[in-house]
Scaffold this motif. Structure first.
Motif, PDB file in Angstrom:
ATOM      1  N   ASN A  67       0.808  -1.222   0.000  1.00 10.15           N
ATOM      2  CA  ASN A  67       0.000   0.000   0.000  1.00 10.15           C
ATOM      3  C   ASN A  67       0.837   1.267   0.000  1.00 10.15           C
ATOM      4  O   ASN A  67       0.405   2.302   0.496  1.00 10.15           O
ATOM      5  N   PHE A  68       2.059   1.187  -0.528  1.00  9.49           N
ATOM      6  CA  PHE A  68       2.888   2.382  -0.665  1.00  9.49           C
ATOM      7  C   PHE A  68       2.395   3.206  -1.850  1.00  9.49           C
ATOM      8  O   PHE A  68       2.447   4.421  -1.832  1.00  9.49           O
ATOM      9  N   LEU A  69       1.920   2.533  -2.885  1.00 12.94           N
ATOM     10  CA  LEU A  69       1.325   3.182  -4.046  1.00 12.94           C
ATOM     11  C   LEU A  69      -0.172   2.900  -4.046  1.00 12.94           C
ATOM     12  O   LEU A  69      -0.604   1.823  -3.675  1.00 12.94           O
ATOM     13  N   ARG A  70      -0.956   3.854  -4.461  1.00 16.72           N
ATOM     14  CA  ARG A  70      -2.409   3.672  -4.501  1.00 16.72           C
ATOM     15  C   ARG A  70      -2.813   3.053  -5.830  1.00 16.72           C
ATOM     16  O   ARG A  70      -3.450   3.681  -6.670  1.00 16.72           O
ATOM     17  N   MET A  71      -2.405   1.820  -6.009  1.00 16.64           N
ATOM     18  CA  MET A  71      -2.669   1.081  -7.235  1.00 16.64           C
ATOM     19  C   MET A  71      -2.894  -0.365  -6.883  1.00 16.64           C
ATOM     20  O   MET A  71      -2.317  -0.867  -5.919  1.00 16.64           O
ATOM     21  N   ALA A  72      -3.697  -1.044  -7.683  1.00 19.63           N
ATOM     22  CA  ALA A  72      -3.842  -2.483  -7.504  1.00 19.63           C
ATOM     23  C   ALA A  72      -2.627  -3.172  -8.117  1.00 19.63           C
ATOM     24  O   ALA A  72      -2.131  -2.731  -9.161  1.00 19.63           O
ATOM     25  N   PRO A  73      -2.111  -4.217  -7.496  1.00 19.01           N
ATOM     26  CA  PRO A  73      -0.942  -4.900  -8.062  1.00 19.01           C
ATOM     27  C   PRO A  73      -1.181  -5.426  -9.483  1.00 19.01           C
ATOM     28  O   PRO A  73      -0.256  -5.495 -10.280  1.00 19.01           O
ATOM     29  N   ASP A  74      -2.437  -5.764  -9.814  1.00 25.73           N
ATOM     30  CA  ASP A  74      -2.715  -6.260 -11.164  1.00 25.73           C
ATOM     31  C   ASP A  74      -2.661  -5.164 -12.218  1.00 25.73           C
ATOM     32  O   ASP A  74      -2.455  -5.444 -13.398  1.00 25.73           O
ATOM     33  N   SER A  75      -2.843  -3.914 -11.834  1.00 25.74           N
ATOM     34  CA  SER A  75      -2.803  -2.829 -12.816  1.00 25.74           C
ATOM     35  C   SER A  75      -1.380  -2.440 -13.195  1.00 25.74           C
ATOM     36  O   SER A  75      -1.180  -1.672 -14.136  1.00 25.74           O
ATOM     37  N   VAL A  76      -0.394  -2.961 -12.482  1.00 25.46           N
ATOM     38  CA  VAL A  76       1.008  -2.685 -12.828  1.00 25.46           C
ATOM     39  C   VAL A  76       1.330  -3.245 -14.206  1.00 25.46           C
ATOM     40  O   VAL A  76       2.007  -2.598 -15.007  1.00 25.46           O
ATOM     41  N   ASP A  77       0.815  -4.429 -14.514  1.00 22.73           N
ATOM     42  CA  ASP A  77       1.079  -5.029 -15.825  1.00 22.73           C
ATOM     43  C   ASP A  77       0.490  -4.188 -16.947  1.00 22.73           C
ATOM     44  O   ASP A  77       1.123  -4.005 -17.988  1.00 22.73           O
ATOM     45  N   ASP A  78      -0.715  -3.656 -16.745  1.00 20.55           N
ATOM     46  CA  ASP A  78      -1.324  -2.790 -17.756  1.00 20.55           C
ATOM     47  C   ASP A  78      -0.490  -1.534 -17.971  1.00 20.55           C
ATOM     48  O   ASP A  78      -0.271  -1.106 -19.105  1.00 20.55           O
ATOM     49  N   MET A  79      -0.022  -0.951 -16.883  1.00 19.46           N
ATOM     50  CA  MET A  79       0.790   0.251 -16.987  1.00 19.46           C
ATOM     51  C   MET A  79       2.102  -0.028 -17.716  1.00 19.46           C
ATOM     52  O   MET A  79       2.538   0.768 -18.555  1.00 19.46           O
ATOM     53  N   LEU A  80       2.713  -1.176 -17.442  1.00 14.21           N
ATOM     54  CA  LEU A  80       3.988  -1.498 -18.096  1.00 14.21           C
ATOM     55  C   LEU A  80       3.822  -1.757 -19.584  1.00 14.21           C
ATOM     56  O   LEU A  80       4.738  -1.476 -20.364  1.00 14.21           O
ATOM     57  N   ILE A  81       2.668  -2.281 -19.991  1.00 11.46           N
ATOM     58  CA  ILE A  81       2.427  -2.465 -21.421  1.00 11.46           C
ATOM     59  C   ILE A  81       2.421  -1.113 -22.126  1.00 11.46           C
ATOM     60  O   ILE A  81       3.064  -0.936 -23.169  1.00 11.46           O
ATOM     61  N   PHE A  82       1.720  -0.137 -21.556  1.00  9.66           N
ATOM     62  CA  PHE A  82       1.699   1.202 -22.148  1.00  9.66           C
ATOM     63  C   PHE A  82       3.084   1.842 -22.114  1.00  9.66           C
ATOM     64  O   PHE A  82       3.498   2.510 -23.065  1.00  9.66           O
ATOM     65  N   LEU A  83       3.819   1.656 -21.029  1.00  9.50           N
ATOM     66  CA  LEU A  83       5.173   2.207 -20.943  1.00  9.50           C
ATOM     67  C   LEU A  83       6.096   1.584 -21.979  1.00  9.50           C
ATOM     68  O   LEU A  83       6.929   2.271 -22.575  1.00  9.50           O
ATOM     69  N   PHE A  84       5.955   0.283 -22.201  1.00 10.07           N
ATOM     70  CA  PHE A  84       6.801  -0.394 -23.178  1.00 10.07           C
ATOM     71  C   PHE A  84       6.549   0.144 -24.584  1.00 10.07           C
ATOM     72  O   PHE A  84       7.481   0.469 -25.312  1.00 10.07           O
ATOM     73  N   PHE A  85       5.265   0.244 -24.961  1.00  7.47           N
ATOM     74  CA  PHE A  85       4.959   0.761 -26.297  1.00  7.47           C
ATOM     75  C   PHE A  85       5.348   2.227 -26.428  1.00  7.47           C
ATOM     76  O   PHE A  85       5.815   2.664 -27.480  1.00  7.47           O
ATOM     77  N   GLY A  86       5.187   2.993 -25.362  1.00  4.71           N
ATOM     78  CA  GLY A  86       5.629   4.380 -25.383  1.00  4.71           C
ATOM     79  C   GLY A  86       7.133   4.498 -25.532  1.00  4.71           C
ATOM     80  O   GLY A  86       7.628   5.391 -26.223  1.00  4.71           O
ATOM     81  N   MET A  87       7.870   3.579 -24.908  1.00  2.00           N
ATOM     82  CA  MET A  87       9.321   3.583 -25.034  1.00  2.00           C
ATOM     83  C   MET A  87       9.744   3.284 -26.472  1.00  2.00           C
ATOM     84  O   MET A  87      10.609   3.949 -27.034  1.00  2.00           O
ATOM     85  N   VAL A  88       9.108   2.285 -27.079  1.00  2.00           N
ATOM     86  CA  VAL A  88       9.460   1.912 -28.451  1.00  2.00           C
ATOM     87  C   VAL A  88       9.127   3.035 -29.425  1.00  2.00           C
ATOM     88  O   VAL A  88       9.956   3.415 -30.267  1.00  2.00           O
ATOM     89  N   VAL A  89       7.928   3.592 -29.322  1.00  2.00           N
ATOM     90  CA  VAL A  89       7.520   4.664 -30.225  1.00  2.00           C
ATOM     91  C   VAL A  89       8.384   5.898 -30.003  1.00  2.00           C
ATOM     92  O   VAL A  89       8.856   6.528 -30.971  1.00  2.00           O
ATOM     93  N   GLY A  90       8.624   6.260 -28.748  1.00  2.00           N
ATOM     94  CA  GLY A  90       9.460   7.417 -28.461  1.00  2.00           C
ATOM     95  C   GLY A  90      10.891   7.268 -28.955  1.00  2.00           C
ATOM     96  O   GLY A  90      11.475   8.209 -29.480  1.00  2.00           O
ATOM     97  N   ALA A  91      11.426   6.070 -28.839  1.00  2.00           N
ATOM     98  CA  ALA A  91      12.796   5.840 -29.318  1.00  2.00           C
ATOM     99  C   ALA A  91      12.868   5.957 -30.837  1.00  2.00           C
ATOM    100  O   ALA A  91      13.824   6.512 -31.382  1.00  2.00           O
ATOM    101  N   ARG A  92      11.840   5.446 -31.515  1.00  2.00           N
ATOM    102  CA  ARG A  92      11.822   5.525 -32.993  1.00  2.00           C
ATOM    103  C   ARG A  92      11.616   6.957 -33.451  1.00  2.00           C
ATOM    104  O   ARG A  92      12.232   7.380 -34.434  1.00  2.00           O
ATOM    105  N   VAL A  93      10.769   7.705 -32.777  1.00  2.00           N
ATOM    106  CA  VAL A  93      10.502   9.076 -33.181  1.00  2.00           C
ATOM    107  C   VAL A  93      11.744   9.946 -32.948  1.00  2.00           C
ATOM    108  O   VAL A  93      12.140  10.754 -33.811  1.00  2.00           O
ATOM    109  N   LEU A  94      12.387   9.793 -31.803  1.00  2.00           N
ATOM    110  CA  LEU A  94      13.541  10.622 -31.494  1.00  2.00           C
ATOM    111  C   LEU A  94      14.805  10.190 -32.229  1.00  2.00           C
ATOM    112  O   LEU A  94      15.758  10.959 -32.320  1.00  2.00           O
ATOM    113  N   TYR A  95      14.821   8.970 -32.766  1.00  2.00           N
ATOM    114  CA  TYR A  95      15.988   8.533 -33.517  1.00  2.00           C
ATOM    115  C   TYR A  95      16.021   9.259 -34.842  1.00  2.00           C
ATOM    116  O   TYR A  95      16.991   9.669 -35.356  1.00  2.00           O
TER     117      TYR A  95
END
Length: 74
Positions: free
Chosen positions: A46-74
């Motif tokens: 309970n250090f973060l106000r998030m459900a542990p299962d929503s971490v996976d959803d957040m990481l999916i968006f972060l992963f795709f954002g990382m890939v798209v951002g790396a391609r755009v900035l390259y």
């Protein structure tokens, strides 16, 4: 900065496909896996106000954002 001669940038090549896997790609995956475990542990305590299962959803968006951002900035 010159690249060190004792370390080859390609860790291994996937057999039958010939796709090289580089060390920085492995480190991205290790970083995401370790970060996932740390975030899930923080959510369970309970250090973060998030459900542990929503971490996976957040990481999916972060992963795709990382890939798209790396391609755009390259």
């Amino acid at each position: 900065i010159p690249y060190p001669s004792f370390l080859h940038p390609v860790a291994f090549t996937i057999p039958f496909l010939g796709i090289p896997v580089r060390w920085y790609g492995i480190m991205f995956l290790v970083g995401f896996a370790v970060g996932r475990q740390i975030l899930r542990a923080l959510c369970r305590r309970n250090f973060l106000r998030m459900a542990p299962d929503s971490v996976d959803d957040m990481l999916i968006f972060l992963f795709f954002g990382m890939v798209v951002g790396a391609r755009v900035l390259y």
